[in-house]
Write an enzyme that holds these catalytic residues in place. Structure first.
Site, PDB file in Angstrom:
ATOM      1  N   HIS A   1      -3.664   7.180   1.456  1.00 46.78           N
ATOM      2  CA  HIS A   1      -4.018   5.564   0.614  1.00 46.78           C
ATOM      3  C   HIS A   1      -5.418   5.199   0.834  1.00 46.78           C
ATOM      4  O   HIS A   1      -5.878   5.322   2.182  1.00 46.78           O
ATOM      5  CB  HIS A   1      -2.930   4.892   1.125  1.00 46.78           C
ATOM      6  CG  HIS A   1      -3.366   3.427   1.019  1.00 46.78           C
ATOM      7  ND1 HIS A   1      -3.766   2.606  -0.395  1.00 46.78           N
ATOM      8  CD2 HIS A   1      -3.609   2.225   1.766  1.00 46.78           C
ATOM      9  CE1 HIS A   1      -4.059   1.417  -0.087  1.00 46.78           C
ATOM     10  NE2 HIS A   1      -3.834   1.184   1.060  1.00 46.78           N
TER      11      HIS A   1
ATOM     12  N   CYS B   1       0.682  -1.196   0.018  1.00 42.68           N
ATOM     13  CA  CYS B   1       0.064  -0.008   0.047  1.00 42.68           C
ATOM     14  C   CYS B   1       0.924   1.356  -0.100  1.00 42.68           C
ATOM     15  O   CYS B   1       0.374   2.202  -0.642  1.00 42.68           O
ATOM     16  CB  CYS B   1      -0.958   0.029   1.124  1.00 42.68           C
ATOM     17  SG  CYS B   1      -2.104  -1.378   1.110  1.00 42.68           S
TER      18      CYS B   1
ATOM     19  N   ASN C   1      -9.936  -0.723  -2.456  1.00 44.77           N
ATOM     20  CA  ASN C   1      -8.677  -0.544  -1.984  1.00 44.77           C
ATOM     21  C   ASN C   1      -7.711  -0.927  -3.034  1.00 44.77           C
ATOM     22  O   ASN C   1      -7.623  -2.245  -3.362  1.00 44.77           O
ATOM     23  CB  ASN C   1      -8.266  -1.170  -0.790  1.00 44.77           C
ATOM     24  CG  ASN C   1      -6.848  -1.138  -0.478  1.00 44.77           C
ATOM     25  OD1 ASN C   1      -5.892  -0.602  -1.391  1.00 44.77           O
ATOM     26  ND2 ASN C   1      -6.686  -1.401   0.726  1.00 44.77           N
TER      27      ASN C   1
END
Ligand code: COA
Length: 349
Positions: free
Chosen positions: A276, A114, A306
């Site tokens: 993020h 991430c 995501n």
């Protein structure tokens, strides 16, 4: 030393929209559960046998390069961030170099999940600042949908992730006070397995022996991919959602404040924070903790889920395209994820 500016941004998401309702048809979940816990309404999934992490990266890269006004032959260096590469090796960097017909330039792959985009941005920043390269293409792309468990067993992970790509072209800044002010990178491997995909891997550690005993085959090895492993479907990502959540809400504000303090700035100075896109609840927590207004934080997880390394450049593209970032505006990028690794970058547009 010249600072590094983002000269062009691009994004690509596959056409196939998968709603929470679609997922509820194949596993025991509901639109209500997913929206309440994560904010996600839908995500995009790659077209089977057509989109790969590299091909989506190429599409995003084309747009970023067009916006920067550079041709493939002008790119000096490629950085490719992903946790879902086309091949175990070689990495997607060389596949993109081939697909775009670029010169025999360097191609580096970043495996920081991430926070991969911000880690890669930090690497690119060093090359530009020192004058070694003039045009760096940074691509972040993920194809999660090919590797998720779509049975009820995998629901806590599968409903969260989506596919997509983002890209930026980095160049020396052309205006006074423009560009990346600083980047801040961190890691803590103590909880490495709490958000991980250990198989296929070369590990034979105690943690997994106890947690998921996949017996080795053959006299010498066979721990890489065993029949047991496949039979047990032990080839999917593992996530302790609550542990990740608890750590994320501490580390996000910490690394954002670190970036601001390093530049004698405060949250009030931020034009746009692009966190993020891990979970809308995490972003909202960070927003309230730092006392940021709604219009100071950009979220699009509702549409894409995501997308790991790709989430920051996809959100950056949409925010820029939507006129939410103006020349001279202070943009903060921040990420937290598997590793754990976390990072931030502060830049003047
Ligand atoms: N649909 C319906 N129920 C689900 C579900 C789903 N998709 N996933 C899990 N559940 C169930 C669990 O089985 C559990 O049921 P039980 O109480 O009968 O055992 C219940 O919901 C609660 O599970 P839990 O894991 O405690 O939920 P949670 O409130 O922690 O929410 C996450 C789960 C994943 C949404 C949340 O922990 C989270 O977002 N964590 C951070 C994840 C993240 O950001 N990851 C990316 C980092 S980069």
């Amino acid at each position: 030393m010249k600072r590094t500016k983002i000269a062009g941004i691009g994004m690509y998401v596959p056409e196939q929209v998968v709603t929470n309702g679609d997922l509820a048809k194949v596993m025991d979940t509901s639109d209500e559960w997913i929206q309440e816990r994560t904010g996600i309404r839908e995500r995009r999934y790659a077209r089977r046998f057509e989109d790969t992490t590299t091909t989506m990266g190429v599409e995003a890269a084309k747009i970023a390069m067009q916006n920067a006004g550079v041709e493939p032959r002008e790119i000096d260096f490629i950085i490719f961030a992903t946790l879902s590469p086309d091949y175990y090796f070689p990495g997607c960097g060389v596949l993109l170099q081939r697909a775009m017909g670029m010169k025999e330039i360097g191609a580096l792959d970043v495996r920081n999940q991430c926070s991969g985009f911000i880690y890669a941005l930090s690497v690119a920043d060093q090359f530009i600042k020192t004058g070694m390269y003039k045009n760096i293409l940074l691509v972040a792309s993920e194809t999660h949908s090919y590797g998720l468990d779509f049975t009820t067993r995998g629901r806590n992970v599968s409903v969260i992730f989506g596919d997509g790509a983002g890209a930026v072209v980095l160049q020396p800044a052309t205006r006074e006070n423009q560009g990346i002010l600083s980047t801040h990178l961190h890691s803590d491997g103590d909880s490495a397995e709490l958000l991980s995909m250990p198989n296929p891997g070369f590990h034979a550690g105690k943690f997994w022996k106890e947690k998921r005993p996949a017996a080795p085959k053959g006299p010498y090895g066979g721990l890489f991919i065993t029949e047991e492993l496949l039979e047990k479907e032990d080839v999917y990502p593992y996530m302790d959602g609550q542990a990740v959540f608890k750590k994320a809400v501490i580390k996000f504000p910490e690394v954002i404040m670190e970036a601001l303090q390093a530049n004698n700035l405060t949250p009030v100075d931020i034009q746009l924070l692009i966190p993020h896109q891990a979970n809308l609840r995490i972003s909202q927590f960070v927003q309230h903790y730092l006392r940021l207004r709604e219009d100071q934080v950009y979220n699009n997880i509702q549409k894409y889920g995501n997308t790991t390394a790709a989430s920051v450049p996809i959100a950056l593209y949409e925010a820029w395209h939507g006129g939410k970032i103006t020349d001279g505006g202070l943009v903060c990028l921040a990420a937290f994820g598997s590793g754990f690794t976390w990072a931030s970058a502060l830049l003047r547009w």
